[in-house]
Enzyme design. Structure first.
Site, mmCIF file in Angstrom:
data_model
loop_
_atom_site.group_PDB
_atom_site.id
_atom_site.type_symbol
_atom_site.label_atom_id
_atom_site.label_comp_id
_atom_site.label_asym_id
_atom_site.label_seq_id
_atom_site.Cartn_x
_atom_site.Cartn_y
_atom_site.Cartn_z
ATOM 1 N N LYS A 1 0.926 -1.202 0.111
ATOM 2 C CA LYS A 1 -0.016 -0.102 0.052
ATOM 3 C C LYS A 1 0.862 1.359 -0.144
ATOM 4 O O LYS A 1 1.490 1.630 0.844
ATOM 5 C CB LYS A 1 -0.756 0.061 1.208
ATOM 6 C CG LYS A 1 -2.022 1.157 1.004
ATOM 7 C CD LYS A 1 -2.510 1.663 2.135
ATOM 8 C CE LYS A 1 -1.587 3.038 2.756
ATOM 9 N NZ LYS A 1 -1.733 4.072 1.771
ATOM 10 N N GLU B 1 9.758 2.506 10.524
ATOM 11 C CA GLU B 1 11.003 3.726 10.211
ATOM 12 C C GLU B 1 10.165 5.109 10.266
ATOM 13 O O GLU B 1 9.346 5.033 9.360
ATOM 14 C CB GLU B 1 11.715 3.108 8.757
ATOM 15 C CG GLU B 1 12.755 2.221 9.020
ATOM 16 C CD GLU B 1 13.849 2.414 10.153
ATOM 17 O OE1 GLU B 1 13.944 3.722 10.245
ATOM 18 O OE2 GLU B 1 14.313 1.768 10.543
ATOM 19 N N CYS C 1 13.552 12.138 5.677
ATOM 20 C CA CYS C 1 13.696 11.797 7.045
ATOM 21 C C CYS C 1 15.074 11.988 7.607
ATOM 22 O O CYS C 1 15.226 12.254 8.763
ATOM 23 C CB CYS C 1 13.297 10.367 7.381
ATOM 24 S SG CYS C 1 14.406 9.172 6.182
ATOM 25 N N GLU D 1 9.523 17.512 14.142
ATOM 26 C CA GLU D 1 9.885 17.124 12.759
ATOM 27 C C GLU D 1 8.899 18.223 11.841
ATOM 28 O O GLU D 1 7.688 18.013 12.154
ATOM 29 C CB GLU D 1 9.592 15.720 12.412
ATOM 30 C CG GLU D 1 10.144 15.621 10.882
ATOM 31 C CD GLU D 1 9.802 14.132 10.424
ATOM 32 O OE1 GLU D 1 8.780 13.658 10.622
ATOM 33 O OE2 GLU D 1 10.833 13.815 9.927
#
Ligand code: NAD
Length: 482
Positions: free
Chosen positions: A173, A250, A284, A383
């Site tokens: 997905k 992750e 990231c 973040e």
């Protein structure tokens, strides 16, 4: 009339009336295509197809798996310019970045083709007289792969190639913003000769299709890359349902780049520009915190701003563009709201931070550089996932290391220094999965393990030979002569 792209279930391309229009963030008038959203029952069929395909696929010869993966790698590489253009069109990174990412996906398939052959085990002596022991690795079964939008082909590639190399079946997905690369990758693997059911593509929303995979009793494991809040929810779903699934998560980062007084200024500036702003800061591993010692501070900030003056923000496919658009309106709003947060918290916006108009309607944002940032400010802790960088001033190395580690994240950390002593100490004591010396915090090799610590990651590493830790399960067999 836009082209329709279906889901891929049990070897069939399935159309749907429920459509996701794939929009180019450099030009919102440009519709890349209409991508079918899978229904929950189609996702369930995909899981069943993978389950049914598993007994045969897990017993195919390593040579057969190698050849399929190698053929896929060859086709991806041959089409890198065309696929790189598609990637840049749907995600917004510049064309060289897009082609680079596609090339990386090809390399991953080629490397993982070899892994299908290299997978081995150990033979040991048992403790009893005449007893032998073997330790072997077997595939897990059906793996649900859930990926983010910011590396639309590399991340699916390193998950799918590893899962297939070790004999697993897959329900994949992708993120809703980037179905184009996902569709192209699955169609390449179909052409490479994958049997029906081994790899299934179910495009659609995370909350329905993604969540279905994380709770489905016939899914054995989930490999997820995305944000921390989604990852936490997935972790709870994976262990809280009828089955306890193996998982690999992750997630985000707030990666520090430390710049010491003795650093080469040119190296430090390039690391900061590359790590902080390239790929529109949407990595990231991006260097969203620059931690700079006193004596180099003013020279470093001045040099970074001179470099920012030279960077062109624009349409991802134009050759003059250094930084493409933000991926969509929602992410642009997030970036702008954090720029307001930074100002309101008392940080100084030294460069950029405004939206930009270009020839085409798109989500163009000037890179933003904040100075006078304190470690407790939200722009130093959360973040943002955009081209917004916080600079923190410190007295010396010890304070720099303490500030670098003062975060809930632990993905990547970098230092720019010419001192062996500080470089060595940083490699030992930075609390991150990846440490870089005089290199951007972003940019990784496909044969080395990848992953973070603390709030950034959960579970075994991805990539290289270490991928076997997640995608295989160990069996210990004892035998004696009968
Ligand atoms: P996201 O968490 O919003 O979505 C990631 C994926 O999860 C998407 O496919 C989404 O549809 C799916 N999803 C959403 N809700 C779900 C649910 N309830 N159940 C199952 N699946 C669900 O992340 P994003 O915005 O696509 O990506 C950006 C994030 O990814 C950033 O935080 C970035 O740091 C992180 N990221 C991490 C790495 C890494 O390797 N550590 C690499 C790239 C990106």
């Amino acid at each position: 009339m836009n082209t329709h792209y279906g889901n891929f279930i049990d070897g069939q391309w399935i159309r749907s009336d429920d459509i996701n229009r794939n929009i180019n963030p450099s030009d919102t008038n440009d519709v890349i295509g209409e991508y079918a959203r899978a229904s929950a029952s189609q996702a369930d069929q995909a899981v069943q197809a993978a389950r049914n395909a598993f007994p045969r696929w897990s017993h195919t010869t390593p040579a057969a798996r190698h050849d399929i993966l190698a053929r896929a790698g060859t086709e991806i590489f041959a089409r890198r310019e065309e696929l790189g253009r598609l990637l840049s069109r749907e995600e917004g990174k510049t064309l060289p970045e897009g082609i680079g990412e596609v090339t990386r996906a090809a390399q991953v398939f080629t490397f993982m083709a070899g892994e299908a052959l290299r997978i081995g085990g150990e033979r040991l002596s048992g403790l009893q007289e005449g007893s032998d022991a073997e330790v072997t690795r077997e595939p897990l079964g059906v793996v649900g792969i859930i990926s983010p939008w910011n590396f639309p082909i590399a991340i699916p590639a390193w998950k799918i190639a590893a899962a297939l190399a070790y004999g697993n079946c897959i329900v994949f997905k992708p993120a809703e913003l980037v179905p184009g690369c996902a569709w192209a990758l699955v169609s390449i693997l179909e052409r490479a000769g994958l049997p029906p059911g081994v790899l299934n593509l179910v495009m659609g929303s995370g909350r329905t299709i993604g969540a279905l995979l994380t709770t489905h009793r016939d899914v054995d494991a989930i490999s997820f890359t995305g944000s921390v809040p989604t990852g936490r929810g997935i972790a709870a779903a994976c262990v809280g349902g009828e089955t306890m699934k193996r998982m690999q998560l992750e997630m985000g980062g707030k990666n520090p780049l430390v710049v010491l007084d003795d650093a080469s200024l040119d190296v430090a500036v390039e690391c900061a520009i590359n790590g902080g702003f390239y790929s529109t800061g949407q990595r990231c591993t991006s260097s969203s915190r620059l931690i700079v010692t006193d004596a180099i501070y003013d020279r470093f900030i001045a040099a970074v701003m001179r470099r920012l003056d030279t960077l062109q923000v624009g349409h991802a496919l134009e050759s003059s563009t250094d930084i493409g658009p933000v991926v969509d309106e929602r992410q642009l709003e997030t970036d702008l709201s954090y720029i307001d947060v930074g100002r309101n918290e008392g940080a100084t916006l030294r460069w950029g931070g405004d939206t930009l108009s270009r020839k085409t309607p798109g989500y163009f944002l000037q890179p933003a550089l904040f100075t006078d940032v304190r470690p407790d400010m939200r722009i130093a802790r959360e973040e943002i996932f955009g081209p917004v960088v916080a600079v923190l001033r410190v007295k010396g190395y010890d304070e720099a290391l303490a500030v670098a580690n003062d975060t809930e994240f632990g993905l990547s950390a970098g230092i720019c220094t010419t001192s062996l002593k500080y470089a060595t100490d940083f490699k030992r004591n930075a609390q991150a999965g990846i440490v870089k010396v005089n290199q951007s915090t972003s940019g990784l090799d496909y044969h080395l393990p990848f992953g973070g610590r603390k709030g950034s990651s959960y579970g075994p590493r991805e990539q290289g030979h270490y991928a076997a830790e997640f995608y295989t399960i160990v069996k210990t067999a004892y035998s004696s002569a009968g």
